[in-house]
Enzyme design. Structure first.
Site, PDB file in Angstrom:
ATOM      1  N   GLU A 154       0.930  -1.128  -0.025  1.00 58.43           N
ATOM      2  CA  GLU A 154       0.024  -0.093   0.077  1.00 58.43           C
ATOM      3  C   GLU A 154       0.975   1.373   0.086  1.00 58.43           C
ATOM      4  O   GLU A 154       1.745   1.453   1.113  1.00 58.43           O
ATOM      5  CB  GLU A 154      -0.732   0.122   1.153  1.00 58.43           C
ATOM      6  N   ASN A 192      -6.098  -3.052   5.965  1.00 57.81           N
ATOM      7  CA  ASN A 192      -6.135  -3.251   7.484  1.00 57.81           C
ATOM      8  C   ASN A 192      -7.420  -2.788   7.703  1.00 57.81           C
ATOM      9  O   ASN A 192      -8.352  -3.343   8.788  1.00 57.81           O
ATOM     10  CB  ASN A 192      -5.186  -2.718   8.379  1.00 57.81           C
TER      11      ASN A 192
HETATM   12  N1  3HC Z   1       8.777 -15.866   5.360  1.00 55.66           N
HETATM   13  C1  3HC Z   1       9.169 -16.177   4.031  1.00 55.66           C
HETATM   14  N2  3HC Z   1       8.607 -17.078   3.360  1.00 55.66           N
HETATM   15  C2  3HC Z   1       7.538 -17.784   4.196  1.00 55.66           C
HETATM   16  C3  3HC Z   1       7.113 -17.257   5.173  1.00 55.66           C
HETATM   17  C4  3HC Z   1       7.954 -16.418   6.060  1.00 55.66           C
HETATM   18  N3  3HC Z   1       7.410 -16.135   7.107  1.00 55.66           N
HETATM   19  N4  3HC Z   1       5.934 -18.056   5.729  1.00 55.66           N
HETATM   20  C5  3HC Z   1       5.637 -19.102   4.493  1.00 55.66           C
HETATM   21  N5  3HC Z   1       6.624 -18.549   3.545  1.00 55.66           N
HETATM   22  C6  3HC Z   1       6.790 -19.105   2.121  1.00 55.66           C
HETATM   23  C7  3HC Z   1       7.088 -20.655   2.166  1.00 55.66           C
HETATM   24  O1  3HC Z   1       8.416 -20.886   1.945  1.00 55.66           O
HETATM   25  C8  3HC Z   1       6.392 -21.185   0.880  1.00 55.66           C
HETATM   26  O2  3HC Z   1       7.140 -20.785  -0.272  1.00 55.66           O
HETATM   27  P1  3HC Z   1       7.138 -21.390  -1.669  1.00 55.66           P
HETATM   28  O3  3HC Z   1       5.510 -21.492  -2.162  1.00 55.66           O
HETATM   29  O4  3HC Z   1       8.260 -20.788  -2.358  1.00 55.66           O
HETATM   30  O5  3HC Z   1       7.559 -22.832  -1.286  1.00 55.66           O
HETATM   31  C9  3HC Z   1       5.079 -20.345   0.822  1.00 55.66           C
HETATM   32  O6  3HC Z   1       5.407 -19.139   1.564  1.00 55.66           O
HETATM   33  C10 3HC Z   1       3.824 -20.889   1.586  1.00 55.66           C
HETATM   34  O7  3HC Z   1       4.306 -21.026   2.630  1.00 55.66           O
HETATM   35  P2  3HC Z   1       3.951 -22.646   3.651  1.00 55.66           P
HETATM   36  O8  3HC Z   1       3.906 -23.646   2.665  1.00 55.66           O
HETATM   37  O9  3HC Z   1       4.811 -23.190   4.779  1.00 55.66           O
HETATM   38  O10 3HC Z   1       2.381 -22.514   4.042  1.00 55.66           O
HETATM   39  P3  3HC Z   1       1.030 -21.878   3.418  1.00 55.66           P
HETATM   40  O11 3HC Z   1       0.715 -22.245   2.287  1.00 55.66           O
HETATM   41  O12 3HC Z   1      -0.013 -22.307   4.633  1.00 55.66           O
HETATM   42  O13 3HC Z   1       1.308 -20.347   3.515  1.00 55.66           O
HETATM   43  C11 3HC Z   1       1.291 -18.271   4.458  1.00 55.66           C
HETATM   44  C12 3HC Z   1       1.765 -19.776   4.742  1.00 55.66           C
HETATM   45  C13 3HC Z   1       1.948 -17.482   3.243  1.00 55.66           C
HETATM   46  C14 3HC Z   1       1.618 -17.346   5.726  1.00 55.66           C
HETATM   47  C15 3HC Z   1      -0.339 -18.229   4.141  1.00 55.66           C
HETATM   48  O14 3HC Z   1      -0.863 -18.919   5.112  1.00 55.66           O
HETATM   49  C16 3HC Z   1      -0.950 -16.811   4.260  1.00 55.66           C
HETATM   50  O15 3HC Z   1      -0.587 -15.931   3.105  1.00 55.66           O
HETATM   51  N6  3HC Z   1      -1.776 -16.507   5.197  1.00 55.66           N
HETATM   52  C17 3HC Z   1      -2.297 -15.440   5.420  1.00 55.66           C
HETATM   53  C18 3HC Z   1      -1.156 -14.215   5.564  1.00 55.66           C
HETATM   54  C19 3HC Z   1      -2.023 -12.841   5.950  1.00 55.66           C
HETATM   55  O16 3HC Z   1      -3.144 -12.504   5.680  1.00 55.66           O
HETATM   56  N7  3HC Z   1      -1.064 -11.855   6.050  1.00 55.66           N
HETATM   57  C20 3HC Z   1      -1.587 -10.526   5.973  1.00 55.66           C
HETATM   58  C21 3HC Z   1      -1.537 -10.032   7.554  1.00 55.66           C
HETATM   59  S1  3HC Z   1      -1.960  -8.309   7.752  1.00 55.66           S
HETATM   60  C22 3HC Z   1      -0.711  -7.496   7.601  1.00 55.66           C
HETATM   61  O17 3HC Z   1       0.494  -7.979   7.353  1.00 55.66           O
HETATM   62  C23 3HC Z   1      -0.629  -5.920   7.971  1.00 55.66           C
HETATM   63  C24 3HC Z   1      -0.082  -5.441   8.888  1.00 55.66           C
HETATM   64  O18 3HC Z   1       0.017  -4.387   9.090  1.00 55.66           O
HETATM   65  C25 3HC Z   1      -0.463  -6.085  10.278  1.00 55.66           C
END
Ligand code: 3HC
Length: 293
Positions: A154, A192
């Protein structure tokens, strides 16, 4: 002519700052990352090692590529190292006082054309910018957690941000492989403002013992196709961060949707901050580990 943003600084190496530094280095940019003290630098280094280590373990990044990537990030504790930066992204904790101090100090160090960006999710970019001599060159660049994975940035413009600064940052976000969206300076920006009412509602449902944490989360994952349920997502975001965001939005809009659920405050007081402290709505085997016990 558009700025050629090549040399980027990051201030703050918590979850977001380290994630942002990784995104920048993945795009081949030279990154200078600054933390408050040596312990902060070590935490940031560890975060970068873990995050890139995950990619190596999955065979998505070679050992050499990883070393090159990490080699593009120089870490230290001296803001003066940012003197030659074209863009500095601040990602320190959500305190206006702290951010104002860092922006004022940076203003005296960087060149006159350098853009100053904040990754704040809840504070006013306008107010932060007023602590510099260049509010026209101050923007918000709000990344999402985990920054290396989620594509949104954003880009927040204030009433005085110069239009070419917004254009250059939008173009830069595209070069990082991200999808930029632009908006004015209002608490919660777009994502958010829409997301946190839902998350807060989930905490209230859990607090009222309406359903178990597993069932609340499963409903949204399997019924709506969300990658995570709301309580697991709050653990990822950090309960303290979530509280700050809700509280700021509530004070700005007085919309009861954003009045933080009392359980959030109680959990924070008890030290249950989510993944980063090892326990939130769920318990994690190690901080930042996705393995739920
Ligand atoms: N750092 C780097 N890479 C990461 C990671 C991290 N902390 N967590 C997961 N990944 C990567 C993995 O390595 C994997 O990569 P690949 O596709 O290249 O193999 C990919 O992300 C998918 O991870 P996983 O297979 O381990 O697990 P999931 O498929 O369950 O994905 C997730 C995990 C990406 C965290 C997914 O569950 C997701 O997108 N969740 C929603 C997150 C969300 O909504 N975030 C926004 C929060 S609000 C915000 O940030 C705003 C702030 O102001 C608060």
């Amino acid at each position: 002519m558009a700025r050629d943003i090549r040399n980027v600084g990051v201030v703050g190496l918590g979850t977001m700052g380290a994630g942002i530094a990784e995104v920048l280095a993945r795009s081949g940019l030279a990154v200078t990352a600054v933390e408050l003290d040596d312990a902060g630098v070590e935490r940031g280094r560890e975060h970068l090692r873990n995050s890139t280590g995950r990619a190596v373990a999955k065979g998505k990044l070679g050992e050499t590529e990883r070393d090159e990537l990490l080699g593009r990030i120089s870490l230290g504790t001296d803001l003066a190292a940012l003197a030659d930066a074209d863009l500095v992204i601040e990602a320190i904790p959500e305190s206006l006082e702290l951010k104002a101090e860092v922006f004022a100090r940076l203003d005296g160090i960087i060149g006159p054309e350098t853009i100053l960006a904040s990754n704040t999710s809840s504070l006013s970019i306008t107010e932060i910018g007023m602590h510099t001599s260049r509010p026209g060159k101050v923007v918000g660049t709000h990344f999402f957690n985990p920054a290396p994975v989620l594509r949104l940035i954003e880009v927040v413009r204030t009433v005085v941000t110069e239009p070419d600064v917004v254009t250059d940052v939008v173009e830069f976000a595209g070069r990082l492989g991200k999808t930029p969206v632009v908006m004015g300076d209002r608490a919660g920006f777009i994502a958010n403002a829409l997301l946190f009412g839902y998350l807060n509602h989930a905490v209230r449902m859990y607090e009222q013992r309406y359903a178990t944490r597993e069932d609340l989360d499963a409903a949204m994952r399997y019924g709506c196709g969300y990658p995570m349920g709301p309580l697991a997502l709050l653990d990822l975001i950090g309960l303290d961060t979530a509280y700050e965001i809700l509280d700021t939005m509530y004070h700005q809009s007085r919309n009861r949707l954003h009045a933080p659920a009392p359980l959030l405050k109680q959990m924070i007081t008890a030290g249950l901050l989510g993944r980063k402290s090892g326990r939130g709505f769920y318990t994690y085997q190690a901080p930042d580990s996705p393995e739920v016990v």
